[in-house]
Design a protein around this motif. Structure first.
Motif, PDB file in Angstrom:
ATOM      1  N   ALA A  54      25.374  35.890  49.325  1.00 34.09           N
ATOM      2  CA  ALA A  54      24.793  37.569  48.472  1.00 34.09           C
ATOM      3  C   ALA A  54      25.764  37.847  47.086  1.00 34.09           C
ATOM      4  CB  ALA A  54      26.105  38.049  50.004  1.00 34.09           C
ATOM      5  N   LEU A  55      25.431  38.958  46.575  1.00 33.59           N
ATOM      6  CA  LEU A  55      26.213  40.021  45.979  1.00 33.59           C
ATOM      7  C   LEU A  55      26.717  40.727  46.296  1.00 33.59           C
ATOM      8  CD1 LEU A  55      23.559  39.059  42.886  1.00 33.59           C
ATOM      9  CD2 LEU A  55      25.137  37.589  43.616  1.00 33.59           C
ATOM     10  N   ALA A  56      27.891  40.618  45.826  1.00 33.27           N
ATOM     11  CA  ALA A  56      29.063  41.798  46.280  1.00 33.27           C
ATOM     12  C   ALA A  56      29.247  43.070  44.834  1.00 33.27           C
ATOM     13  CB  ALA A  56      30.515  41.176  46.125  1.00 33.27           C
ATOM     14  N   VAL A  57      28.784  44.126  45.066  1.00 32.56           N
ATOM     15  CA  VAL A  57      28.930  44.538  44.110  1.00 32.56           C
ATOM     16  C   VAL A  57      29.562  45.615  43.774  1.00 32.56           C
ATOM     17  CG1 VAL A  57      26.691  46.091  42.654  1.00 32.56           C
ATOM     18  CG2 VAL A  57      26.003  45.028  44.515  1.00 32.56           C
ATOM     19  N   VAL A  58      30.749  46.052  42.429  1.00 31.39           N
ATOM     20  CA  VAL A  58      31.666  46.289  42.555  1.00 31.39           C
ATOM     21  C   VAL A  58      31.774  46.805  41.702  1.00 31.39           C
ATOM     22  CG1 VAL A  58      33.923  46.852  42.502  1.00 31.39           C
ATOM     23  CG2 VAL A  58      33.288  44.948  43.743  1.00 31.39           C
ATOM     24  N   PRO A  59      31.965  48.691  41.493  1.00 28.54           N
ATOM     25  CA  PRO A  59      31.479  49.847  40.718  1.00 28.54           C
ATOM     26  C   PRO A  59      32.362  49.184  39.490  1.00 28.54           C
ATOM     27  CG  PRO A  59      31.153  51.231  42.342  1.00 28.54           C
ATOM     28  CD  PRO A  59      31.914  49.521  43.195  1.00 28.54           C
ATOM     29  N   ALA A  60      32.281  50.019  38.160  1.00 33.70           N
ATOM     30  CA  ALA A  60      32.487  49.841  37.230  1.00 33.70           C
ATOM     31  C   ALA A  60      34.158  50.574  37.249  1.00 33.70           C
ATOM     32  CB  ALA A  60      31.971  49.856  35.795  1.00 33.70           C
ATOM     33  N   ASP A  61      34.584  51.409  37.864  1.00 35.05           N
ATOM     34  CA  ASP A  61      35.602  51.809  37.867  1.00 35.05           C
ATOM     35  C   ASP A  61      36.693  51.619  38.804  1.00 35.05           C
ATOM     36  OD1 ASP A  61      34.565  53.015  40.100  1.00 35.05           O
ATOM     37  OD2 ASP A  61      35.030  54.984  40.075  1.00 35.05           O
ATOM     38  N   VAL A  69      32.821  47.156  50.096  1.00 33.78           N
ATOM     39  CA  VAL A  69      32.228  47.128  48.727  1.00 33.78           C
ATOM     40  C   VAL A  69      30.286  46.330  49.336  1.00 33.78           C
ATOM     41  CG1 VAL A  69      34.239  46.159  48.389  1.00 33.78           C
ATOM     42  CG2 VAL A  69      32.727  44.441  49.436  1.00 33.78           C
ATOM     43  N   ASP A  70      29.621  47.863  48.409  1.00 31.76           N
ATOM     44  CA  ASP A  70      28.387  46.814  48.953  1.00 31.76           C
ATOM     45  C   ASP A  70      28.540  45.473  48.035  1.00 31.76           C
ATOM     46  OD1 ASP A  70      27.578  49.499  48.916  1.00 31.76           O
ATOM     47  OD2 ASP A  70      27.317  49.709  47.077  1.00 31.76           O
ATOM     48  N   VAL A  71      26.874  44.326  49.353  1.00 33.94           N
ATOM     49  CA  VAL A  71      26.528  43.910  48.926  1.00 33.94           C
ATOM     50  C   VAL A  71      25.240  43.442  48.851  1.00 33.94           C
ATOM     51  CG1 VAL A  71      28.395  42.706  50.310  1.00 33.94           C
ATOM     52  CG2 VAL A  71      26.699  42.793  51.628  1.00 33.94           C
ATOM     53  N   LEU A  72      24.310  42.848  48.366  1.00 38.54           N
ATOM     54  CA  LEU A  72      22.968  42.398  48.061  1.00 38.54           C
ATOM     55  C   LEU A  72      22.802  40.832  49.111  1.00 38.54           C
ATOM     56  CD1 LEU A  72      22.148  43.993  44.803  1.00 38.54           C
ATOM     57  CD2 LEU A  72      21.520  44.777  46.885  1.00 38.54           C
ATOM     58  N   HIS A  87       3.955  42.784  39.791  1.00 43.65           N
ATOM     59  CA  HIS A  87       3.242  42.518  41.079  1.00 43.65           C
ATOM     60  C   HIS A  87       2.875  43.077  41.469  1.00 43.65           C
ATOM     61  CE1 HIS A  87       4.870  37.768  41.159  1.00 43.65           C
ATOM     62  NE2 HIS A  87       3.413  38.151  40.492  1.00 43.65           N
ATOM     63  N   GLY A  88       3.161  44.973  41.310  1.00 47.28           N
ATOM     64  CA  GLY A  88       3.259  45.885  42.023  1.00 47.28           C
ATOM     65  C   GLY A  88       3.857  46.693  43.465  1.00 47.28           C
ATOM     66  N   HIS A  89       4.901  45.054  42.797  1.00 50.97           N
ATOM     67  CA  HIS A  89       5.877  45.261  44.271  1.00 50.97           C
ATOM     68  C   HIS A  89       7.049  46.608  44.483  1.00 50.97           C
ATOM     69  CE1 HIS A  89       7.226  43.597  47.766  1.00 50.97           C
ATOM     70  NE2 HIS A  89       8.393  43.154  47.202  1.00 50.97           N
ATOM     71  N   ASP A  90       6.841  47.236  45.366  1.00 52.42           N
ATOM     72  CA  ASP A  90       8.356  48.064  45.495  1.00 52.42           C
ATOM     73  C   ASP A  90      10.010  46.843  46.337  1.00 52.42           C
ATOM     74  OD1 ASP A  90      10.369  50.268  45.728  1.00 52.42           O
ATOM     75  OD2 ASP A  90       9.285  50.855  47.259  1.00 52.42           O
ATOM     76  N   ASP A  91      10.510  46.406  45.030  1.00 51.64           N
ATOM     77  CA  ASP A  91      11.126  45.441  44.993  1.00 51.64           C
ATOM     78  C   ASP A  91      12.578  46.036  45.702  1.00 51.64           C
ATOM     79  OD1 ASP A  91      11.641  43.060  47.032  1.00 51.64           O
ATOM     80  OD2 ASP A  91      12.406  42.370  44.576  1.00 51.64           O
ATOM     81  N   ALA A  92      13.006  48.077  45.152  1.00 53.83           N
ATOM     82  CA  ALA A  92      13.941  47.908  45.958  1.00 53.83           C
ATOM     83  C   ALA A  92      14.780  47.427  47.272  1.00 53.83           C
ATOM     84  CB  ALA A  92      14.088  49.572  45.706  1.00 53.83           C
ATOM     85  N   ARG A  93      15.657  47.395  46.804  1.00 57.59           N
ATOM     86  CA  ARG A  93      17.336  46.578  48.149  1.00 57.59           C
ATOM     87  C   ARG A  93      18.137  47.801  48.132  1.00 57.59           C
ATOM     88  NH1 ARG A  93      18.429  40.596  45.823  1.00 57.59           N
ATOM     89  NH2 ARG A  93      18.683  42.246  44.528  1.00 57.59           N
TER      90      ARG A  93
END
Length: 411
Positions: free
Chosen positions: A389-396, A406-409, A332-338
């Motif tokens: 939301a999605l809680a995003v937890v690093p691999a380590d 924690v990060d949440v999207l 779509h040519g859209h910058d969807d970065a969050r």
């Protein structure tokens, strides 16, 4: 077909590989009434000034400020009313000279000679009655500030100013700004046509009572609805775990879509038909360092970009948010970065070793907690509905403790 990988692929690396399969779709012009949710293909620059002329921000009287300096309750100023100015085309021009005023309505053009507006409440008129003619004289009971209640021409945007950048997903405010800028239609990217293919012998249509070993089909509903919400046009098909049937459906959809998206059968099981069939073409299978959603595949089927995601519903949803979303944005040519938000954990939970966790979560005033009462699980589709939301937890990180940030999207 690439064999089962020995090492995990980082999420960003895999997403880049998937995005590289596509490019922006063609452009079409659509009426503003049909542009909601579409992605703007070119910048919008104002054809008209906004406002187009000096106008009143209040119902009241247009005056020369020099005539009413020092006006107040104890020192009123009386002026002759020489005209009546309503919003819309003027029947005759009005000019305000020394010692004069004009009755004026909100949005009406400021008459020549006037440089301020006194609201009707600050005059002896107090209020206007619908249909009543203007008084012949008015008493001003308050001194206006310089330029009081005057909207100046082009104070919002002038001709040629950038109103909206290319790549913007158009919402109601964008469309209003575009209309005010002088446009009746806009150039937008075509909506991405996506063929959604869900596999599984165990699936029955929604609403149909499942028999022994059967499940209601929900991934097609999930992905088609998600795609519509992202501006795409999905066509969903459910196929049994039969290689010939899957090939027929993929071959039928391929010339009619911009992207193929399969759900299920992408792992290494004895009946994972997607792995068997997509291996016939230019498709790479990968173990992505994420949980859920580890088994993935991307490439081309008959030259058409294809993404293959796991069939567990939470895995399918997370894969859509993490992998399909940027691919769709590229089409779509859209910058969807969050940018993720940072929130404290309200409760603790375990994390998979060596993989980034995308946990469906609820975010409230207490913090972040898993949406599912029993923690994470790629099959917990009922609990997925509660997630905000999605809680995003690093691999380590192997464990999140209460109070950890924690990060949440947001979803």
């Amino acid at each position: 077909m690439t064999g089962v990988p020995q090492q995990l692929v980082e999420v960003e690396s895999y997403v880049s590989r998937a995005v590289a399969l596509v490019g922006p779709l063609d452009v079409e012009r659509v009426a503003l009434a049909d542009a909601t949710g579409r992605v703007l293909a070119e910048p919008v620059r104002a054809l008209l000034a906004s406002p187009a002329f000096d106008n009143s921000a209040m119902d009241g009287f247009a005056v020369r400020r020099a005539d009413v300096l020092g006006a107040g309750q104890d020192s009123p100023r009386e002026l002759a009313v020489v005209g009546d100015v309503a919003a819309g085309p003027a029947s005759a021009p009005v000019r305000v000279g020394p010692g004069q005023a004009a009755r004026i309505m909100t949005g009406a053009a400021l008459p020549e000679g006037a440089d301020a507006v006194v609201p009707v409440e600050l005059t002896d008129a107090r209020a206007f009655t619908f249909g009543a003619t203007a008084p012949t004289r008015v008493t001003i009971l308050s001194e206006p500030a310089p330029g009081a209640h005057v909207r100046r021409r082009a104070e919002d945007a002038d001709v040629g100013d950038l109103v909206l950048p290319a790549g913007r997903r158009l919402g109601p405010r964008d469309l209003a700004a575009t209309a005010a800028a002088g446009y009746g239609n806009v150039p937008v990217r075509h909506r991405a046509r996506v063929g959604v293919v869900v596999t599984g012998d165990e699936l029955v249509p929604p609403g149909e009572a499942p028999g022994p070993g059967q499940l209601p089909e929900s991934n097609g509903v999930l992905l088609a609805s998600w795609l519509r919400g992202r501006g795409a046009v999905p066509t969903a098909r459910v196929v049994p775990d039969d290689a010939a049937a899957l090939r027929r459906v993929l071959d039928h959809l391929a010339p009619r879509v911009d992207l193929l998206l399969t759900a299920g059968g992408v792992s290494a099981g004895a009946f994972d038909v997607v792995r068997e069939v997509l291996g016939d073409d230019d498709v790479t299978f990968a173990a992505v360092a994420m949980q859920p959603g580890k088994p993935q595949a991307c490439g081309r089927w008959r030259g058409v970009p294809v993404l293959a995601v796991p069939g567990n519903p939470v895995s399918a949803f997370v894969s859509a948010e993490v992998i399909v979303r940027p691919v769709l944005a590229a089409l779509h040519g859209h910058d969807d970065a969050r940018r993720p938000e940072r929130r404290p954990a309200a409760t603790g939970w375990r994390c998979p070793p060596g993989r980034r966790q995308y946990l469906p979560a609820v975010v409230d005033d207490d913090g972040v907690r898993p949406a599912a009462r029993r923690g994470s699980g790629s099959h917990l589709v009922a609990s997925l509905a509660a997630a905000t939301a999605l809680a995003v937890v690093p691999a380590d990180v192997d464990e999140v403790r209460p109070g950890d940030v924690v990060d949440v999207l947001p979803l």
